[in-house]
Design a protein around this motif. Structure first.
Motif, PDB file in Angstrom:
ATOM      1  N   SER A  51       0.872  -1.172   0.000  1.00  0.00           N
ATOM      2  CA  SER A  51       0.000   0.000   0.000  1.00  0.00           C
ATOM      3  C   SER A  51       0.915   1.229   0.000  1.00  0.00           C
ATOM      4  CB  SER A  51      -0.903   0.002   1.233  1.00  0.00           C
ATOM      5  OG  SER A  51      -0.140   0.249   2.400  1.00  0.00           O
ATOM      6  N   PRO A  52       0.393   2.395  -0.369  1.00  0.00           N
ATOM      7  CA  PRO A  52       1.236   3.598  -0.390  1.00  0.00           C
ATOM      8  C   PRO A  52       1.940   3.881   0.945  1.00  0.00           C
ATOM      9  CG  PRO A  52      -0.806   4.031  -1.548  1.00  0.00           C
ATOM     10  CD  PRO A  52      -0.945   2.665  -0.908  1.00  0.00           C
ATOM     11  N   SER A  53       1.285   3.561   2.053  1.00  0.00           N
ATOM     12  CA  SER A  53       1.899   3.831   3.362  1.00  0.00           C
ATOM     13  C   SER A  53       3.086   2.918   3.655  1.00  0.00           C
ATOM     14  CB  SER A  53       0.857   3.691   4.476  1.00  0.00           C
ATOM     15  OG  SER A  53       0.420   2.355   4.572  1.00  0.00           O
ATOM     16  N   GLN A  54       3.207   1.814   2.929  1.00  0.00           N
ATOM     17  CA  GLN A  54       4.306   0.872   3.145  1.00  0.00           C
ATOM     18  C   GLN A  54       5.500   1.128   2.223  1.00  0.00           C
ATOM     19  OE1 GLN A  54       2.480  -2.968   2.533  1.00  0.00           O
ATOM     20  NE2 GLN A  54       1.937  -3.161   4.678  1.00  0.00           N
ATOM     21  N   ARG A  55       5.370   2.099   1.295  1.00  0.00           N
ATOM     22  CA  ARG A  55       6.446   2.360   0.344  1.00  0.00           C
ATOM     23  C   ARG A  55       7.722   2.773   1.076  1.00  0.00           C
ATOM     24  NH1 ARG A  55       8.810   6.094  -2.418  1.00  0.00           N
ATOM     25  NH2 ARG A  55       7.601   7.832  -1.632  1.00  0.00           N
ATOM     26  N   LYS A  56       8.849   2.240   0.622  1.00  0.00           N
ATOM     27  CA  LYS A  56      10.147   2.517   1.233  1.00  0.00           C
ATOM     28  C   LYS A  56      10.880   3.605   0.456  1.00  0.00           C
ATOM     29  CE  LYS A  56      10.318  -1.320   3.981  1.00  0.00           C
ATOM     30  NZ  LYS A  56       8.943  -1.667   3.950  1.00  0.00           N
ATOM     31  N   THR A  57      11.625   4.428   1.181  1.00  0.00           N
ATOM     32  CA  THR A  57      12.517   5.385   0.556  1.00  0.00           C
ATOM     33  C   THR A  57      13.875   4.703   0.448  1.00  0.00           C
ATOM     34  OG1 THR A  57      11.346   7.206   1.603  1.00  0.00           O
ATOM     35  CG2 THR A  57      13.532   7.686   0.697  1.00  0.00           C
ATOM     36  N   VAL A  58      14.313   4.450  -0.781  1.00  0.00           N
ATOM     37  CA  VAL A  58      15.571   3.737  -1.021  1.00  0.00           C
ATOM     38  C   VAL A  58      16.698   4.769  -1.077  1.00  0.00           C
ATOM     39  CG1 VAL A  58      16.797   2.222  -2.610  1.00  0.00           C
ATOM     40  CG2 VAL A  58      14.333   1.964  -2.301  1.00  0.00           C
ATOM     41  N   THR A  59      17.751   4.537  -0.310  1.00  0.00           N
ATOM     42  CA  THR A  59      18.873   5.481  -0.265  1.00  0.00           C
ATOM     43  C   THR A  59      20.164   4.830  -0.727  1.00  0.00           C
ATOM     44  OG1 THR A  59      19.411   4.886   2.012  1.00  0.00           O
ATOM     45  CG2 THR A  59      17.833   6.668   1.721  1.00  0.00           C
ATOM     46  N   GLY A  60      21.159   5.667  -0.983  1.00  0.00           N
ATOM     47  CA  GLY A  60      22.506   5.182  -1.261  1.00  0.00           C
ATOM     48  C   GLY A  60      22.669   4.427  -2.563  1.00  0.00           C
ATOM     49  N   LYS A  61      21.906   4.786  -3.597  1.00  0.00           N
ATOM     50  CA  LYS A  61      21.967   4.021  -4.847  1.00  0.00           C
ATOM     51  C   LYS A  61      22.552   4.818  -6.010  1.00  0.00           C
ATOM     52  CE  LYS A  61      20.238   0.609  -2.729  1.00  0.00           C
ATOM     53  NZ  LYS A  61      21.158  -0.415  -2.254  1.00  0.00           N
ATOM     54  N   GLU A 115      13.512  15.824   2.775  1.00  0.00           N
ATOM     55  CA  GLU A 115      12.613  15.934   3.928  1.00  0.00           C
ATOM     56  C   GLU A 115      12.975  14.963   5.045  1.00  0.00           C
ATOM     57  OE1 GLU A 115       8.784  15.321   2.126  1.00  0.00           O
ATOM     58  OE2 GLU A 115       8.608  17.432   1.538  1.00  0.00           O
ATOM     59  N   LYS A 116      13.504  13.796   4.673  1.00  0.00           N
ATOM     60  CA  LYS A 116      13.851  12.776   5.667  1.00  0.00           C
ATOM     61  C   LYS A 116      15.315  12.843   6.095  1.00  0.00           C
ATOM     62  CE  LYS A 116      10.292   9.496   4.257  1.00  0.00           C
ATOM     63  NZ  LYS A 116      10.015   8.139   3.769  1.00  0.00           N
ATOM     64  N   GLY A 117      16.073  13.802   5.527  1.00  0.00           N
ATOM     65  CA  GLY A 117      17.493  13.921   5.872  1.00  0.00           C
ATOM     66  C   GLY A 117      18.319  12.759   5.366  1.00  0.00           C
ATOM     67  N   LEU A 118      17.910  12.183   4.229  1.00  0.00           N
ATOM     68  CA  LEU A 118      18.598  11.021   3.663  1.00  0.00           C
ATOM     69  C   LEU A 118      19.426  11.442   2.462  1.00  0.00           C
ATOM     70  CD1 LEU A 118      15.575   8.553   3.907  1.00  0.00           C
ATOM     71  CD2 LEU A 118      17.516   8.737   5.469  1.00  0.00           C
ATOM     72  N   SER A 119      20.211  10.503   1.911  1.00  0.00           N
ATOM     73  CA  SER A 119      21.137  10.813   0.846  1.00  0.00           C
ATOM     74  C   SER A 119      21.124   9.770  -0.273  1.00  0.00           C
ATOM     75  CB  SER A 119      22.554  10.894   1.411  1.00  0.00           C
ATOM     76  OG  SER A 119      23.531  10.931   0.418  1.00  0.00           O
ATOM     77  N   ARG A 120      21.427  10.226  -1.469  1.00  0.00           N
ATOM     78  CA  ARG A 120      21.598   9.311  -2.600  1.00  0.00           C
ATOM     79  C   ARG A 120      22.896   8.514  -2.448  1.00  0.00           C
ATOM     80  NH1 ARG A 120      21.715  12.876  -7.679  1.00  0.00           N
ATOM     81  NH2 ARG A 120      22.027  10.868  -8.672  1.00  0.00           N
ATOM     82  N   ASP A 121      23.803   8.949  -1.585  1.00  0.00           N
ATOM     83  CA  ASP A 121      25.113   8.317  -1.449  1.00  0.00           C
ATOM     84  C   ASP A 121      25.218   7.317  -0.296  1.00  0.00           C
ATOM     85  OD1 ASP A 121      26.379   9.695  -3.626  1.00  0.00           O
ATOM     86  OD2 ASP A 121      26.302  11.481  -2.376  1.00  0.00           O
ATOM     87  N   ARG A 122      24.316   7.350   0.641  1.00  0.00           N
ATOM     88  CA  ARG A 122      24.397   6.425   1.782  1.00  0.00           C
ATOM     89  C   ARG A 122      23.042   5.932   2.184  1.00  0.00           C
ATOM     90  NH1 ARG A 122      22.919  10.186   5.324  1.00  0.00           N
ATOM     91  NH2 ARG A 122      23.821  12.242   5.077  1.00  0.00           N
TER      92      ARG A 122
END
Length: 122
Positions: A51-61, A115-122
């Motif tokens: 469901s949309p609420s379960q979608r993960k934000t994938v980082t570091g890729k 918004e989540k303080g995440l990165s494409r690098d880690r």
């Protein structure tokens, strides 16, 4: 009324550095899709959830590459990434969606990271 003909892929080409997948269609469209974009937008339940609420934000890729393209019937391919993710089935329609909606989807992804303080690098 006749049903609109769906675009059919004529070529799927992986760049030598394995970071860009080009999907060409019989309607003249061609979309260059980065491995990172394909990975973070994977249609797998692992990423999208059930469901949309379960979608993960994938980082570091940022540096991810595609190591294998596996046909799935005559309607899709399974992409194998060097981070060992391989559970997404990319249909021809999904490739078109990713190509047509790239700015919105990629922009939303970058905004979500920020918004989540995440990165494409880690």
């Amino acid at each position: 009324m006749s049903e609109e003909k769906k675009a059919w892929p004529t070529e799927i080409r992986l760049s030598k550095d394995r970071r860009i997948l080009t999907v060409s269609f019989d309607n003249g469209e061609a979309h260059e899709l980065s491995a990172e974009y394909l990975r973070v937008c994977s249609p797998s339940a692992e990423v999208q959830g059930h469901s949309p609420s379960q979608r993960k934000t994938v980082t570091g890729k940022r540096g991810v590459t595609i190591i294998e393209i596996e046909p799935v019937g005559n309607y899709a391919v399974k992409l194998h990434f060097d981070d060992l993710h391989n559970s997404g089935i990319y249909s021809w329609d999904y490739f078109l969606k990713l190509g047509h909606e790239r700015e919105v989807l990629w922009g939303g992804y970058l905004k979500e990271l920020e918004e989540k303080g995440l990165s494409r690098d880690r």
